[in-house]
Design a protein around this motif. Structure first.
Motif, short mmCIF file in Angstrom:
data_model
loop_
_atom_site.label_atom_id
_atom_site.label_comp_id
_atom_site.label_asym_id
_atom_site.label_seq_id
_atom_site.Cartn_x
_atom_site.Cartn_y
_atom_site.Cartn_z
N TYR A 134 84.78 115.28 11.08
CA TYR A 134 83.30 115.44 12.40
C TYR A 134 82.81 116.83 11.17
CZ TYR A 134 85.82 114.07 16.33
OH TYR A 134 86.74 113.73 17.23
N THR A 164 86.92 121.00 24.36
CA THR A 164 88.50 120.74 24.08
C THR A 164 88.54 121.57 22.84
OG1 THR A 164 88.50 118.74 24.79
CG2 THR A 164 91.25 120.26 23.93
N GLN A 189 80.06 123.30 21.45
CA GLN A 189 81.23 124.26 20.28
C GLN A 189 80.33 124.73 19.84
OE1 GLN A 189 82.09 120.21 18.25
NE2 GLN A 189 83.83 120.19 19.55
N VAL A 195 79.29 117.63 12.31
CA VAL A 195 78.11 118.33 13.34
C VAL A 195 78.79 119.26 15.08
CG1 VAL A 195 76.18 118.27 14.68
CG2 VAL A 195 76.01 117.25 12.10
N GLY A 223 84.00 114.30 26.82
CA GLY A 223 83.28 114.01 26.57
C GLY A 223 82.56 114.98 25.91
N THR A 224 81.66 116.23 26.02
CA THR A 224 80.85 117.36 25.32
C THR A 224 81.47 117.72 24.42
OG1 THR A 224 81.94 118.69 26.84
CG2 THR A 224 80.29 117.47 27.04
N GLY A 225 83.03 117.80 23.77
CA GLY A 225 84.13 118.44 22.67
C GLY A 225 83.98 119.28 23.18
P1 AMP Z 1 86.16 116.19 24.65
O1 AMP Z 1 84.99 116.20 25.39
O2 AMP Z 1 86.89 118.12 24.26
O3 AMP Z 1 87.22 115.34 25.37
O4 AMP Z 1 86.27 115.35 23.57
C1 AMP Z 1 85.78 114.05 23.57
C2 AMP Z 1 85.43 113.59 22.54
O5 AMP Z 1 84.78 113.63 21.76
C3 AMP Z 1 87.07 113.67 21.38
O6 AMP Z 1 87.26 112.07 21.31
C4 AMP Z 1 86.89 114.50 20.48
O7 AMP Z 1 87.32 113.81 19.17
C5 AMP Z 1 85.35 114.20 20.29
N1 AMP Z 1 84.49 115.34 19.02
C6 AMP Z 1 84.93 116.44 19.85
N2 AMP Z 1 84.33 117.16 18.48
C7 AMP Z 1 83.32 116.72 18.35
C8 AMP Z 1 82.26 116.37 17.53
N3 AMP Z 1 81.73 117.89 16.86
N4 AMP Z 1 81.91 115.34 16.71
C9 AMP Z 1 81.90 114.23 16.95
N5 AMP Z 1 82.85 113.96 17.73
C10 AMP Z 1 83.89 114.93 18.52
#
Ligand code: AMP
Length: 443
Positions: free
Chosen positions: A21, A52, A28, A23, A48-50
């Motif tokens: 990652y 976490t 975030q 970007v 799905g928005t990242g």
């Molecule tokens: P979440 O919304 O936290 O459940 O994250 C969804 C997915 O996005 C997870 O598989 C993460 O590993 C991935 N992810 C988190 N941050 C990024 C980023 N900056 N770029 C690409 N993928 C990401």
């Protein structure tokens, strides 16, 4: 915006690079600087928005800044989540992003033996990721001390409220130090969430990011009107006829998830059910097999599917419409893949017409209705009210904090004929079957 522009430490940047990652996602970009400043935060963002990484990275950095050598292993961050799956996933993220830092974390949820958790806690941890029920168990047994918590995260707070965790959350708040940073993440901002935010957050900043999918653009939505007694047959037919290889199917209840998965297996489709009554091992296995393509159909209840880190899927099927219209959006947010269209199919019987109206009202659009030839609904069947089983309307939860579930309406509607039965089974087994289903618009 790049991660390197967000003021994160070298160790955290190295960990994000290791994941590939560079970007930062919108949530975030907005959450990380605010959390690093020590602000309380109310964030509207779903799986799905990242999100976490959006709270984990700055949380780790704050721990690193305030006690870099970290010799004491006191619990300084508490992350509350609604389900075991989410606890496991967030725990994994904490480990992944903290790989170059000296902090220890522990995942605490029910449905597994408490003793290994007690041993881990006794050895000392810095970060705890927990579901509310089991955390309270530890608090009552005095096997956990939370008086050093500096940061509290409530992840998927709307789900926690839906699952009836509000009283547990209040009891947990009582044992936390009054001065702390609070971060509340929620997919939706209902009145209850606002109320909780008012009680919990101190002068919070508020951010909202778009859903992963706001229905219309990437997801094509179709309703197939069909009699309840013929839904299973139609589902097998659609999967086989369209040669769908990876399908997430939603039911309202655990009982129906189990039954449907068994019936699909009998139709020659590899299927598994995932819900709150399954052991942790069984759920993890089913999910892994589904991701690998070993299982073609994963049948899930809303709660079990929530927070699962499944890549976006080409096909999501609402075998039964959810009792609460917002869950429809959560469900179909699972479909649509980068640049490609996803398809959300709903099998709707006469009993569910009211639920469908509610969903269309929420979406502010009508969903296209297509009757599949051979599966025309029997107009003589009268609707029967749907009980609130296995969904938000029923807010009580079992002692293990699982979603209550309930028995589906067991009325079996009159079956007009069995013309498609054998065909559907044969097609399902053969994969594509080669024919395109002929269909016509509903009047
Ligand atoms: P979440 O919304 O936290 O459940 O994250 C969804 C997915 O996005 C997870 O598989 C993460 O590993 C991935 N992810 C988190 N941050 C990024 C980023 N900056 N770029 C690409 N993928 C990401």
């Amino acid at each position: 915006m790049l991660f390197s522009e967000l003021g994160l430490s070298a160790e955290l940047l190295r960990a994000t690079r290791k994941q590939g990652y560079e970007v930062a996602t919108p949530v975030q970009q907005r959450a990380i600087p605010l959390i690093l400043e020590g602000q309380d935060l109310l964030a509207g963002a779903q799986t799905g928005t990242g999100k976490t990484a959006g709270f984990t990275l700055p949380l780790l950095q704050r721990l690193q800044q305030s006690e870099p050598t970290n010799q004491n292993h006191r619990i300084r961050a508490l992350i509350l989540v609604p389900t075991r799956e989410l606890a496991a996933q967030v725990g994994e993220s904490v480990r992944t992003y903290g790989i170059y830092l000296p902090f220890k974390s522990s995942i605490i949820f029910g449905g597994v033996s408490i003793n290994p958790q007690i041993t881990q806690l006794r050895r000392g941890v810095d970060i705890v990721i927990a579901t509310p029920g089991r955390l309270l168990d530890h608090i009552q047994r005095r096997t956990i001390r939370l008086d050093n918590v500096e940061t509290l995260v409530l992840d998927e707070a709307d789900r926690m409220l839906d699952m009836g965790f509000i009283h547990d959350i209040r009891r947990i708040m009582k044992v936390l130090p009054a001065r702390r940073q609070n971060l509340l993440f929620s997919a939706t901002f209902s009145r209850d969430i606002r109320q909780l935010a008012n009680q919990l957050l101190d002068d919070p900043r508020e951010i909202q990011v778009a859903r992963r999918n706001t229905t219309a653009e990437q997801v094509s939505q179709i309703v197939h009107p069909v009699d309840k007694s013929r839904k299973r047959e139609l589902l097998s037919y659609l999967i086989g006829d369209g040669n769908w290889r990876q399908v997430l199917v939603f039911t309202r209840t655990k009982h129906m998830a189990n039954r449907l998965s068994q019936q699909l297996e009998r139709d020659g489709l590899t299927a598994a059910a995932i819900h709150g009554n399954k052991s942790q091992g069984a759920r993890t296995r089913a999910l892994a097999d589904f991701k690998k393509g070993k299982i073609r159909v994963l049948v899930a209840t809303d709660i079990a599917a929530r927070g699962l880190d499944i890549e976006l899927l080409p096909h999501v099927v609402n075998y039964e419409l959810p009792n609460v219209a917002e869950d429809y959006i959560h469900r179909i947010g699972r479909t649509g893949r980068a640049g490609q269209d996803g398809q959300a199919v709903s099998l709707v019987c006469v009993d569910e017409k009211k639920l469908l109206k509610g969903i269309e009202h929420l979406l502010k659009q009508d969903i296209e209705k297509i009757v599949i030839e051979g599966y025309e609904p029997d107009e003589s069947i009268r609707p029967v009210a749907i009980k609130n089983g296995g969904n938000k309307g029923n807010n009580r939860r079992s002692s293990r904090g699982q979603h209550p579930g309930g028995r589906p309406d067991s009325r079996s509607s009159k079956r007009p004929n069995g013309r498609r039965g054998a065909n559907a089974r044969a097609r399902a087994r053969n994969g594509s079957g080669g024919t395109t289903s002929r269909s016509r618009r509903a009047a």
